[in-house]
Motif scaffolding. Structure first.
Motif, PDB file in Angstrom:
ATOM      1  N   VAL A   1       0.551  -1.062   0.177  1.00 49.34           N
ATOM      2  CA  VAL A   1      -0.396   0.070   0.056  1.00 49.34           C
ATOM      3  C   VAL A   1       0.728   1.291  -0.565  1.00 49.34           C
ATOM      4  CG1 VAL A   1      -1.843   1.385   1.319  1.00 49.34           C
ATOM      5  CG2 VAL A   1      -2.235  -0.889   0.974  1.00 49.34           C
ATOM      6  N   LEU A   2       2.103   0.812   0.659  1.00 50.17           N
ATOM      7  CA  LEU A   2       2.800   2.494   1.122  1.00 50.17           C
ATOM      8  C   LEU A   2       3.764   2.785  -0.450  1.00 50.17           C
ATOM      9  CD1 LEU A   2       4.104   2.119   4.371  1.00 50.17           C
ATOM     10  CD2 LEU A   2       1.789   3.758   4.009  1.00 50.17           C
ATOM     11  N   MET A   3       3.768   1.775  -0.887  1.00 48.05           N
ATOM     12  CA  MET A   3       4.885   1.996  -1.937  1.00 48.05           C
ATOM     13  C   MET A   3       4.003   1.929  -3.205  1.00 48.05           C
ATOM     14  SD  MET A   3       8.547  -0.386  -0.903  1.00 48.05           S
ATOM     15  CE  MET A   3       9.016   0.666  -2.135  1.00 48.05           C
ATOM     16  N   GLY A   4       2.922   1.439  -3.168  1.00 48.09           N
ATOM     17  CA  GLY A   4       2.739   1.059  -4.839  1.00 48.09           C
ATOM     18  C   GLY A   4       2.995  -0.585  -5.431  1.00 48.09           C
ATOM     19  N   SER A   5       1.919  -0.409  -6.448  1.00 54.22           N
ATOM     20  CA  SER A   5       2.554  -1.726  -7.449  1.00 54.22           C
ATOM     21  C   SER A   5       2.556  -1.512  -8.573  1.00 54.22           C
ATOM     22  CB  SER A   5       1.931  -3.128  -7.070  1.00 54.22           C
ATOM     23  OG  SER A   5       2.129  -3.540  -7.957  1.00 54.22           O
ATOM     24  N   ASP A   6       3.746  -1.268  -9.280  1.00 53.06           N
ATOM     25  CA  ASP A   6       3.055  -0.574 -11.121  1.00 53.06           C
ATOM     26  C   ASP A   6       2.937  -2.077 -11.288  1.00 53.06           C
ATOM     27  OD1 ASP A   6       3.450   1.975 -11.329  1.00 53.06           O
ATOM     28  OD2 ASP A   6       5.950   1.702 -10.530  1.00 53.06           O
ATOM     29  N   ALA A   7       3.412  -3.406 -10.938  1.00 48.66           N
ATOM     30  CA  ALA A   7       3.147  -4.323 -11.554  1.00 48.66           C
ATOM     31  C   ALA A   7       1.509  -4.622 -11.943  1.00 48.66           C
ATOM     32  CB  ALA A   7       4.125  -5.401 -10.586  1.00 48.66           C
ATOM     33  N   GLU A   8       1.327  -4.918 -10.463  1.00 49.19           N
ATOM     34  CA  GLU A   8      -0.250  -4.825 -10.434  1.00 49.19           C
ATOM     35  C   GLU A   8      -1.284  -4.111 -11.329  1.00 49.19           C
ATOM     36  OE1 GLU A   8      -3.125  -4.601  -6.423  1.00 49.19           O
ATOM     37  OE2 GLU A   8      -1.930  -4.267  -5.999  1.00 49.19           O
ATOM     38  N   HIS A   9      -0.998  -3.129 -10.451  1.00 51.85           N
ATOM     39  CA  HIS A   9      -1.415  -2.035 -11.979  1.00 51.85           C
ATOM     40  C   HIS A   9      -0.994  -2.799 -13.467  1.00 51.85           C
ATOM     41  CE1 HIS A   9      -3.173   1.759 -12.699  1.00 51.85           C
ATOM     42  NE2 HIS A   9      -2.955   1.837 -13.992  1.00 51.85           N
ATOM     43  N   ILE A  10       0.067  -2.681 -13.378  1.00 53.71           N
ATOM     44  CA  ILE A  10      -0.157  -3.208 -15.088  1.00 53.71           C
ATOM     45  C   ILE A  10      -0.860  -4.422 -15.352  1.00 53.71           C
ATOM     46  CG2 ILE A  10       1.965  -4.309 -16.949  1.00 53.71           C
ATOM     47  CD1 ILE A  10       3.928  -2.277 -15.274  1.00 53.71           C
ATOM     48  N   ALA A  11      -0.461  -5.320 -14.592  1.00 53.69           N
ATOM     49  CA  ALA A  11      -1.546  -6.517 -14.660  1.00 53.69           C
ATOM     50  C   ALA A  11      -3.305  -6.276 -14.601  1.00 53.69           C
ATOM     51  CB  ALA A  11      -1.429  -7.256 -13.835  1.00 53.69           C
ATOM     52  N   ARG A  12      -3.241  -5.435 -13.808  1.00 56.30           N
ATOM     53  CA  ARG A  12      -4.796  -5.039 -13.702  1.00 56.30           C
ATOM     54  C   ARG A  12      -5.184  -4.149 -15.175  1.00 56.30           C
ATOM     55  NH1 ARG A  12      -4.894  -2.048  -8.904  1.00 56.30           N
ATOM     56  NH2 ARG A  12      -5.367  -0.693  -9.938  1.00 56.30           N
ATOM     57  N   THR A  13      -4.398  -3.346 -15.530  1.00 57.76           N
ATOM     58  CA  THR A  13      -5.219  -2.461 -16.816  1.00 57.76           C
ATOM     59  C   THR A  13      -4.282  -2.990 -17.994  1.00 57.76           C
ATOM     60  OG1 THR A  13      -3.317  -1.444 -16.737  1.00 57.76           O
ATOM     61  CG2 THR A  13      -4.653  -0.374 -15.326  1.00 57.76           C
ATOM     62  N   SER A  14      -3.686  -4.086 -18.220  1.00 59.38           N
ATOM     63  CA  SER A  14      -2.736  -4.388 -19.688  1.00 59.38           C
ATOM     64  C   SER A  14      -3.976  -5.390 -20.607  1.00 59.38           C
ATOM     65  CB  SER A  14      -2.093  -5.794 -19.336  1.00 59.38           C
ATOM     66  OG  SER A  14      -1.206  -5.787 -20.446  1.00 59.38           O
ATOM     67  N   PRO A  15      -4.332  -5.205 -21.663  1.00 57.48           N
ATOM     68  CA  PRO A  15      -4.951  -5.296 -22.448  1.00 57.48           C
ATOM     69  C   PRO A  15      -3.816  -6.618 -23.543  1.00 57.48           C
ATOM     70  CG  PRO A  15      -3.596  -4.254 -23.678  1.00 57.48           C
ATOM     71  CD  PRO A  15      -3.183  -4.005 -22.623  1.00 57.48           C
ATOM     72  N   VAL A  16      -3.101  -6.991 -22.525  1.00 52.89           N
ATOM     73  CA  VAL A  16      -2.862  -8.776 -23.069  1.00 52.89           C
ATOM     74  C   VAL A  16      -1.932  -9.422 -21.828  1.00 52.89           C
ATOM     75  CG1 VAL A  16      -1.634  -7.369 -25.881  1.00 52.89           C
ATOM     76  CG2 VAL A  16      -0.186  -7.614 -23.198  1.00 52.89           C
ATOM     77  N   PRO A  17      -2.091 -10.410 -21.667  1.00 49.16           N
ATOM     78  CA  PRO A  17      -1.545 -11.480 -21.044  1.00 49.16           C
ATOM     79  C   PRO A  17       0.085 -10.510 -20.206  1.00 49.16           C
ATOM     80  CG  PRO A  17      -1.775 -12.406 -22.862  1.00 49.16           C
ATOM     81  CD  PRO A  17      -2.112 -11.370 -23.039  1.00 49.16           C
ATOM     82  N   VAL A  18       0.105 -10.903 -18.944  1.00 46.71           N
ATOM     83  CA  VAL A  18       1.248 -10.550 -18.119  1.00 46.71           C
ATOM     84  C   VAL A  18       1.601 -11.379 -17.179  1.00 46.71           C
ATOM     85  CG1 VAL A  18       1.729  -8.780 -16.556  1.00 46.71           C
ATOM     86  CG2 VAL A  18      -0.197  -7.889 -18.214  1.00 46.71           C
ATOM     87  N   LEU A  19       2.838 -11.886 -17.096  1.00 45.67           N
ATOM     88  CA  LEU A  19       3.466 -12.397 -16.678  1.00 45.67           C
ATOM     89  C   LEU A  19       4.373 -11.905 -15.562  1.00 45.67           C
ATOM     90  CD1 LEU A  19       4.830 -15.833 -15.844  1.00 45.67           C
ATOM     91  CD2 LEU A  19       6.282 -15.512 -17.537  1.00 45.67           C
ATOM     92  N   LEU A  20       3.763 -11.883 -14.218  1.00 42.90           N
ATOM     93  CA  LEU A  20       4.852 -11.789 -13.274  1.00 42.90           C
ATOM     94  C   LEU A  20       5.476 -12.750 -12.625  1.00 42.90           C
ATOM     95  CD1 LEU A  20       1.886  -9.975 -11.372  1.00 42.90           C
ATOM     96  CD2 LEU A  20       3.290  -8.935 -12.723  1.00 42.90           C
ATOM     97  N   VAL A  21       6.965 -12.398 -12.858  1.00 40.63           N
ATOM     98  CA  VAL A  21       7.911 -12.815 -12.585  1.00 40.63           C
ATOM     99  C   VAL A  21       9.031 -12.652 -10.761  1.00 40.63           C
ATOM    100  CG1 VAL A  21      10.475 -14.053 -12.927  1.00 40.63           C
ATOM    101  CG2 VAL A  21       8.676 -13.587 -14.533  1.00 40.63           C
ATOM    102  N   ARG A  22       9.017 -13.693  -9.964  1.00 41.56           N
ATOM    103  CA  ARG A  22       9.060 -13.712  -8.857  1.00 41.56           C
ATOM    104  C   ARG A  22      10.775 -14.301  -8.918  1.00 41.56           C
ATOM    105  NH1 ARG A  22       4.912 -14.150  -4.363  1.00 41.56           N
ATOM    106  NH2 ARG A  22       6.697 -13.459  -2.399  1.00 41.56           N
TER     107      ARG A  22
END
Length: 159
Positions: A126-147
């Motif tokens: 919450v404090l740092m935000g998450s660009d990855a989460e925002h991209i996954a939510r708004t992208s029109p194409v699949p998003v692969l999140l890699v840890r």
């Protein structure tokens, strides 16, 4: 699914490097190509006390040079594995980084976005935000999140 245009957002972190490696493997398997994208965010690196001339002649060129070097190193790693690769450096003026990544994916015609993520949870996210989460939510194409694999965080932090 065969991914022909894989966009990888890179920031130089160990998770980002791992995302590049994973995307390279996918591109090799599918005969695809990779575009490496780095977004420089000059506003995050200024105090507000710099004269405009100092900003334009010193701060911005330094950030651009660092971004280009980061992209070049990642590009070399991908090219060594025989995958077609190009790079794009974007200067963020007033948008959220996630928005720029999604817009570039649409413009380029990406059919997959690959991102490294730190997997933050709870208050830290919450404090740092998450660009990855925002991209996954708004992208029109699949998003692969890699840890990073378990235990790799400690090794990377010690490097």
């Amino acid at each position: 699914m065969s991914y022909q245009h894989i966009l990888v957002a890179v920031d130089g972190s160990p998770t980002s490097d791992h995302a590049v490696a994973q995307a390279t493997g996918l591109a090799q398997a599918s005969g695809g190509r990779i575009r490496l994208l780095n977004v420089i965010d000059p506003v995050a690196h200024v105090s507000g006390f710099e004269l405009p001339s100092v900003y334009s002649q010193e701060v911005l060129p330094r950030l651009q040079k660092a971004g280009e070097a980061l992209l070049h190193r990642a590009q070399e790693r991908v090219a060594e594995r025989g995958v077609p690769v190009d790079t794009v450096l974007i200067e963020n003026l007033d948008a959220r980084v996630a928005q720029l990544v999604v817009e570039h994916a649409q413009t380029w015609g990406a059919d997959l976005i690959v991102l490294g993520t730190h997997g933050r949870r709870g208050l830290e996210r919450v404090l740092m935000g998450s660009d990855a989460e925002h991209i996954a939510r708004t992208s029109p194409v699949p998003v692969l999140l890699v840890r990073l694999p378990a235990g790799a965080n400690a090794a990377a932090a010690g490097a």
